[in-house]
Design a protein around this motif. Structure first.
Motif, PDB file in Angstrom:
ATOM      1  N   HIS A   1       0.854  -1.194   0.000  1.00  0.00           N
ATOM      2  CA  HIS A   1       0.000   0.000   0.000  1.00  0.00           C
ATOM      3  C   HIS A   1       0.887   1.239   0.000  1.00  0.00           C
ATOM      4  O   HIS A   1       2.104   1.145   0.132  1.00  0.00           O
ATOM      5  CB  HIS A   1      -0.931   0.001   1.217  1.00  0.00           C
ATOM      6  CG  HIS A   1      -0.194  -0.071   2.513  1.00  0.00           C
ATOM      7  ND1 HIS A   1       0.231   1.041   3.183  1.00  0.00           N
ATOM      8  CD2 HIS A   1       0.209  -1.136   3.249  1.00  0.00           C
ATOM      9  CE1 HIS A   1       0.861   0.674   4.290  1.00  0.00           C
ATOM     10  NE2 HIS A   1       0.873  -0.633   4.352  1.00  0.00           N
ATOM     11  N   ASP A   2       0.257   2.398  -0.140  1.00  0.00           N
ATOM     12  CA  ASP A   2       0.992   3.669  -0.143  1.00  0.00           C
ATOM     13  C   ASP A   2       1.811   3.842   1.122  1.00  0.00           C
ATOM     14  O   ASP A   2       1.454   3.332   2.196  1.00  0.00           O
ATOM     15  CB  ASP A   2       0.025   4.863  -0.197  1.00  0.00           C
ATOM     16  CG  ASP A   2      -0.633   5.056  -1.543  1.00  0.00           C
ATOM     17  OD1 ASP A   2      -0.234   4.389  -2.517  1.00  0.00           O
ATOM     18  OD2 ASP A   2      -1.555   5.889  -1.623  1.00  0.00           O
ATOM     19  N   GLY A   3       2.858   4.609   0.984  1.00  0.00           N
ATOM     20  CA  GLY A   3       3.657   5.039   2.116  1.00  0.00           C
ATOM     21  C   GLY A   3       3.948   6.515   1.952  1.00  0.00           C
ATOM     22  O   GLY A   3       3.504   7.161   0.998  1.00  0.00           O
ATOM     23  N   VAL A   4       4.695   7.042   2.873  1.00  0.00           N
ATOM     24  CA  VAL A   4       5.108   8.440   2.833  1.00  0.00           C
ATOM     25  C   VAL A   4       6.591   8.461   2.504  1.00  0.00           C
ATOM     26  O   VAL A   4       7.361   7.708   3.092  1.00  0.00           O
ATOM     27  CB  VAL A   4       4.877   9.128   4.197  1.00  0.00           C
ATOM     28  CG1 VAL A   4       5.358  10.572   4.165  1.00  0.00           C
ATOM     29  CG2 VAL A   4       3.434   9.035   4.613  1.00  0.00           C
ATOM     30  N   VAL A   5       6.983   9.292   1.571  1.00  0.00           N
ATOM     31  CA  VAL A   5       8.398   9.511   1.329  1.00  0.00           C
ATOM     32  C   VAL A   5       8.702  10.929   1.804  1.00  0.00           C
ATOM     33  O   VAL A   5       7.968  11.864   1.508  1.00  0.00           O
ATOM     34  CB  VAL A   5       8.796   9.269  -0.152  1.00  0.00           C
ATOM     35  CG1 VAL A   5       8.122  10.245  -1.082  1.00  0.00           C
ATOM     36  CG2 VAL A   5      10.288   9.331  -0.321  1.00  0.00           C
ATOM     37  N   SER A   6       9.740  11.042   2.604  1.00  0.00           N
ATOM     38  CA  SER A   6      10.062  12.340   3.176  1.00  0.00           C
ATOM     39  C   SER A   6      11.553  12.400   3.441  1.00  0.00           C
ATOM     40  O   SER A   6      12.192  11.366   3.678  1.00  0.00           O
ATOM     41  CB  SER A   6       9.276  12.548   4.475  1.00  0.00           C
ATOM     42  OG  SER A   6       9.453  13.862   4.966  1.00  0.00           O
ATOM     43  N   GLY A   7      12.083  13.593   3.380  1.00  0.00           N
ATOM     44  CA  GLY A   7      13.498  13.758   3.652  1.00  0.00           C
ATOM     45  C   GLY A   7      13.925  15.197   3.482  1.00  0.00           C
ATOM     46  O   GLY A   7      13.097  16.089   3.304  1.00  0.00           O
ATOM     47  N   ARG A   8      15.215  15.372   3.512  1.00  0.00           N
ATOM     48  CA  ARG A   8      15.788  16.705   3.323  1.00  0.00           C
ATOM     49  C   ARG A   8      15.901  16.979   1.830  1.00  0.00           C
ATOM     50  O   ARG A   8      16.383  16.134   1.080  1.00  0.00           O
ATOM     51  CB  ARG A   8      17.135  16.813   4.004  1.00  0.00           C
ATOM     52  CG  ARG A   8      17.012  16.714   5.520  1.00  0.00           C
ATOM     53  CD  ARG A   8      18.361  16.945   6.185  1.00  0.00           C
ATOM     54  NE  ARG A   8      18.275  16.690   7.603  1.00  0.00           N
ATOM     55  CZ  ARG A   8      18.009  17.608   8.509  1.00  0.00           C
ATOM     56  NH1 ARG A   8      17.786  18.853   8.152  1.00  0.00           N
ATOM     57  NH2 ARG A   8      17.961  17.300   9.786  1.00  0.00           N
ATOM     58  N   ILE A   9      15.464  18.132   1.419  1.00  0.00           N
ATOM     59  CA  ILE A   9      15.488  18.505   0.009  1.00  0.00           C
ATOM     60  C   ILE A   9      16.929  18.455  -0.500  1.00  0.00           C
ATOM     61  O   ILE A   9      17.825  19.028   0.101  1.00  0.00           O
ATOM     62  CB  ILE A   9      14.873  19.902  -0.193  1.00  0.00           C
ATOM     63  CG1 ILE A   9      13.385  19.857   0.154  1.00  0.00           C
ATOM     64  CG2 ILE A   9      15.096  20.399  -1.615  1.00  0.00           C
ATOM     65  CD1 ILE A   9      12.700  21.189   0.211  1.00  0.00           C
ATOM     66  N   GLY A  10      17.122  17.724  -1.594  1.00  0.00           N
ATOM     67  CA  GLY A  10      18.433  17.609  -2.205  1.00  0.00           C
ATOM     68  C   GLY A  10      19.391  16.704  -1.472  1.00  0.00           C
ATOM     69  O   GLY A  10      20.580  16.673  -1.768  1.00  0.00           O
TER      70      GLY A  10
END
Length: 187
Positions: A158-167
């Protein structure tokens, strides 16, 4: 003394009014339903939701699919539970940003902490939706998984969240039925 208090009071009111006006016209403001916003604000009273103005315009222009609000994503993160919202929210008192997911449970909205970015500023972290599929830790990281909830590989149904520091760094976060786990997918 009374005049000084009056002037300061007027300045505080003017700043508050200007901030409210900026939020009202910001593209991020209308992306999250009012009831979900209220639940987030209740659980995190010293934090605020992201604004387009938090992000560098060149980062916004580089966003996939014309995304203008890099701090908010929507998907179905709890195995088909309907539309949910992933948000990076930031402290109004000190540099401190966290990633949360808001989802509806019956008539109420629930808010879960997914990740604590520590002293990262809101404009330096993004949120997006990761599609179901196979995820493997980026090859730029070596050694065993060493964080709570970290996996080297994960097959997401199923869907997840992708997140992090830009670049820079980014992780795919998935709710596995008990807790949030993550795979570092970029560094």
């Amino acid at each position: 003394m009374g005049l000084t208090k009056l002037v300061w009071g007027g300045l505080v009111a003017l700043v508050a009014f200007a901030a409210a006006a900026a939020r009202a016209g910001d593209v991020c403001n209308g992306l999250v339903p009012a009831a979900a916003r209220s639940a987030i604000e209740k659980q995190y009273p010293k934090f605020r939701l992201p604004l387009e103005a938090d992000y560098d315009p060149t980062d916004i222009d580089d966003g996939e699919g014309g995304v203008q609000c890099l701090g908010i994503a929507k998907g179905s993160y709890h195995r088909g539970s309907g539309v949910e919202y992933a948000l990076n929210i930031t402290s109004t008192k000190a540099p401190h940003t966290v990633l949360v997911v808001a989802y509806q449970s019956g008539a109420t909205w629930q808010v879960e902490l997914v990740w604590d970015w520590g002293s990262a500023t809101l404009g330096s972290v993004y949120a997006g939706t990761a599609a179901a599929g196979n995820y493997a830790r980026t090859e730029t990281l070596e050694g065993p998984a060493n964080e709570p909830g970290e996996r080297l590989v994960y097959k997401a149904g199923h869907d997840g969240v992708v997140s992090g520091r830009i670049g820079s760094s980014g992780a795919a976060f998935f709710f596995n039925g008990k807790r949030w786990i993550h795979v570092w997918v970029s560094d």
